[in-house]
Design a protein around this motif. Structure first.
Motif, PDB file in Angstrom:
ATOM      1  N   TYR A  98      12.010  -1.734  13.648  1.00 31.67           N
ATOM      2  CA  TYR A  98      11.573  -0.361  13.328  1.00 31.67           C
ATOM      3  C   TYR A  98      10.086  -0.280  13.008  1.00 31.67           C
ATOM      4  O   TYR A  98       9.429   0.699  13.357  1.00 31.67           O
ATOM      5  CB  TYR A  98      12.442   0.253  12.208  1.00 31.67           C
ATOM      6  CG  TYR A  98      12.158  -0.234  10.803  1.00 31.67           C
ATOM      7  CD1 TYR A  98      11.250   0.420   9.978  1.00 31.67           C
ATOM      8  CD2 TYR A  98      12.826  -1.333  10.288  1.00 31.67           C
ATOM      9  CE1 TYR A  98      10.994  -0.015   8.685  1.00 31.67           C
ATOM     10  CE2 TYR A  98      12.580  -1.779   8.994  1.00 31.67           C
ATOM     11  CZ  TYR A  98      11.665  -1.121   8.207  1.00 31.67           C
ATOM     12  OH  TYR A  98      11.409  -1.552   6.930  1.00 31.67           O
ATOM     13  N   LYS A 135      10.544  -1.596  22.975  1.00 35.47           N
ATOM     14  CA  LYS A 135      11.569  -0.548  22.838  1.00 35.47           C
ATOM     15  C   LYS A 135      12.762  -0.878  23.756  1.00 35.47           C
ATOM     16  O   LYS A 135      13.915  -0.833  23.333  1.00 35.47           O
ATOM     17  CB  LYS A 135      10.940   0.806  23.203  1.00 35.47           C
ATOM     18  CG  LYS A 135      11.842   1.979  23.025  1.00 35.47           C
ATOM     19  CD  LYS A 135      11.013   3.272  23.073  1.00 35.47           C
ATOM     20  CE  LYS A 135      11.879   4.499  22.904  1.00 35.47           C
ATOM     21  NZ  LYS A 135      12.721   4.798  24.057  1.00 35.47           N
ATOM     22  N   SER A 136      12.464  -1.236  24.986  1.00 39.42           N
ATOM     23  CA  SER A 136      13.541  -1.539  25.938  1.00 39.42           C
ATOM     24  C   SER A 136      14.289  -2.797  25.507  1.00 39.42           C
ATOM     25  O   SER A 136      15.521  -2.872  25.649  1.00 39.42           O
ATOM     26  CB  SER A 136      12.983  -1.773  27.343  1.00 39.42           C
ATOM     27  OG  SER A 136      12.079  -0.767  27.685  1.00 39.42           O
ATOM     28  N   SER A 168       3.985   1.959  17.708  1.00 34.83           N
ATOM     29  CA  SER A 168       3.664   2.160  19.130  1.00 34.83           C
ATOM     30  C   SER A 168       3.612   3.646  19.472  1.00 34.83           C
ATOM     31  O   SER A 168       3.993   4.501  18.707  1.00 34.83           O
ATOM     32  CB  SER A 168       4.677   1.435  20.003  1.00 34.83           C
ATOM     33  OG  SER A 168       5.972   1.875  19.676  1.00 34.83           O
ATOM     34  N   GLU A 197      16.595  -1.832  22.669  1.00 43.33           N
ATOM     35  CA  GLU A 197      17.736  -1.050  23.172  1.00 43.33           C
ATOM     36  C   GLU A 197      18.737  -1.946  23.903  1.00 43.33           C
ATOM     37  O   GLU A 197      19.945  -1.819  23.739  1.00 43.33           O
ATOM     38  CB  GLU A 197      17.236   0.056  24.125  1.00 43.33           C
ATOM     39  CG  GLU A 197      16.594   1.202  23.362  1.00 43.33           C
ATOM     40  CD  GLU A 197      15.857   2.173  24.275  1.00 43.33           C
ATOM     41  OE1 GLU A 197      15.276   3.130  23.727  1.00 43.33           O
ATOM     42  OE2 GLU A 197      15.839   1.981  25.512  1.00 43.33           O
ATOM     43  N   LEU A 208       8.169  -0.333  16.300  1.00 40.79           N
ATOM     44  CA  LEU A 208       8.312   0.911  17.053  1.00 40.79           C
ATOM     45  C   LEU A 208       7.466   2.013  16.411  1.00 40.79           C
ATOM     46  O   LEU A 208       6.896   2.856  17.100  1.00 40.79           O
ATOM     47  CB  LEU A 208       9.776   1.335  17.115  1.00 40.79           C
ATOM     48  CG  LEU A 208      10.677   0.372  17.925  1.00 40.79           C
ATOM     49  CD1 LEU A 208      12.118   0.873  17.944  1.00 40.79           C
ATOM     50  CD2 LEU A 208      10.177   0.181  19.337  1.00 40.79           C
TER      51      LEU A 208
END
Ligand code: GLY
Length: 316
Positions: free
Chosen positions: A310, A284-285, A316, A288, A313
Motif C-alpha cells: 500500500y 500494481k499489476s 505512484s 493484483e 502504491l
C-alpha cells in the motif's frame, strides 16, 4: 555501528532487568525492546509507554520468552518512518547490491497487530530512491563490510540490512546474514542472471568481476498466507486446495514455507504457510496478480493481509 559511525537508533544493551527498567524510567520516550539473539523475527516488542516497555523487559529477560536469545535486551529509541530491506552480496571486500525491496512485518492491515517474520513483500521499493541507494552503500554497507574486516572477522555472503527511512535519513534497524523472508521471494525472481556464479564469486573473492548482473524490469509482489492466529499459537494439518490453479496463473509462483505432505494431500505445517508471488509489468499489476493467486487457494482459517504494497502504491 557506533565505532564505524553507521547511522542507527540511540540504544543501550542490558542483561540486568533492574538496570533496563531504570533506563526506561529515565528516558520515558517510546522505545523498542529487542531480544539480542535470533527469535524467528519475533523478538522485537514495542514499548510505546514505560509500562509496556517494562513488561517487554520482563517477558524477554525474566520470563525468557525467547530462551537464551533473550539473555540480553537492546532498548532502542523508536524510529519513525518507512522500513526498507537492503540486500547485498559480498565477498568480504566488494559488494553487489540487489534491487530494493520492502516487507510488511505486522500481522494485520494498516501495519497493526503483532510483529511477524513478514506478511508480504514487494520489489522495487520506491522509498529507496537512487540517492538513498548511494547513501546506504556509502554510509552503511561499505563501512559495515570494512568494519567487519578490520576486527578480523571478514563477512562473506548475503547481508540483509533492515533500514528505517526517517526524516533524518536511513538508519539501521538490524542486520541479517541471510536473505529476507519473504524478501527473497520477490528479489530472486527479478534476478535474470544466474545466482550460483555470484555466490561462487563471494567465496572466491572475485565479486568485483561480476559486472554484468542483469535484473528483470518486472516488479514482484508476495502475499503470505498464514495459519489463523499466527504469530500466536495456531493449528496445523489443514488441507490446502487450489495450489495448482494458482501456479498456473500468469507470472504466479507459490513458494511453500509451512507445508507438509499428508498422504496425497498438502497440508499446513507452520505459521507462515505459503508465499504467493507474482511478477508483472509494474507493482500494481504484480500485487493484483498475487491476490488473484491467493483467491484461488483455500485452507481453514487462512489469514493474509489485504494491503500488501500500500505504501508503494500511494507513492505512484
Ligand atoms: N522479513 C524479515 C526477515 O527476513 O527478517
Amino acid at each position: 555501528m557506533t565505532k564505524n559511525e553507521i547511522p542507527t537508533a540511540a540504544h543501550q544493551t542490558f542483561s540486568d532487568a533492574d538496570a533496563a527498567i531504570a533506563y526506561i524510567q529515565d528516558i520515558k520516550s517510546p522505545v523498542f525492546v529487542k531480544a539480542d539473539g535470533l527469535a524467528a523475527g519475533k523478538g522485537v516488542i514495542p514499548g510505546r509507554t514505560p509500562d509496556e516497555a517494562i513488561k517487554a523487559v520482563q517477558t524477554i529477560l525474566v520470563d525468557k520468552a525467547f530462551g537464551a536469545a533473550g539473555n540480553n535486551v537492546v532498548i532502542e529509541e523508536e524510529l519513525i518512518g518507512e522500513e526498507a530491506s537492503f540486500t547485498v552480496l559480498t565477498d568480504g571486500e566488494n559488494c553487489l547490491p540487489f534491487v530494493s525491496s520492502q516487507d510488511h512485518k505486522m500481522s494485520h492491515d494498516g501495519d497493526t497487530g503483532k510483529n511477524t517474520g513478514g506478511m508480504g513483500a514487494y520489489s522495487p521499493a520506491p522509498v529507496i530512491t537512487p540517492e538513498l541507494h548511494d547513501f546506504v552503500m556509502e554510509q552503511v554497507v561499505h563501512p559495515t563490510i570494512s568494519g567487519m574486516s578490520e576486527i578480523g572477522c571478514p563477512f562473506k555472503g548475503v547481508l540483509y540490512v533492515g533500514l528505517m527511512i526517517t526524516d533524518d535519513g536511513p538508519k539501521v534497524l538490524e542486520y541479517n546474514c541471510r536473505f529476507g523472508d519473504p524478501e527473497a521471494q520477490v528479489l530472486l525472481p527479478r534476478l535474470k542472471s544466474d545466482l550460483v556464479p555470484l555466490l561462487s564469486a563471494c567465496i572466491d573473492g572475485t565479486l568485483d568481476q561480476q559486472t554484468d548482473v542483469e535484473w528483470h524490469d518486472d516488479a514482484a509482489a508476495c502475499v503470505i498466507m498464514a495459519s489463523g492466529g499466527y504469530p500466536d499459537p495456531y493449528q496445523t494439518g489443514k488441507d490446502i486446495i487450489g495450489l495448482e490453479n494458482a501456479s498456473e496463473m500468469e507470472g504466479v509462483n507459490v513458494f511453500h514455507a509451512g507445508t507438509a505432505l499428508k498422504g496425497e494431500n498438502i497440508v499446513t505445517a507452520g505459521g507462515r504457510v505459503l508465499g504467493v508471488t507474482a511478477l508483472a509489468k509494474d507493482l500494481k499489476s504484480a500485487i493484483e496478480q498475487s491476490y488473484r493467486g491467493v483467491s484461488a487457494i483455500h485452507f481453514d482459517k487462512a489469514h493474509f493481509r489485504r494491503d500488501i504494497g500500500y505504501r508503494a502504491l500511494a507513492r505512484s
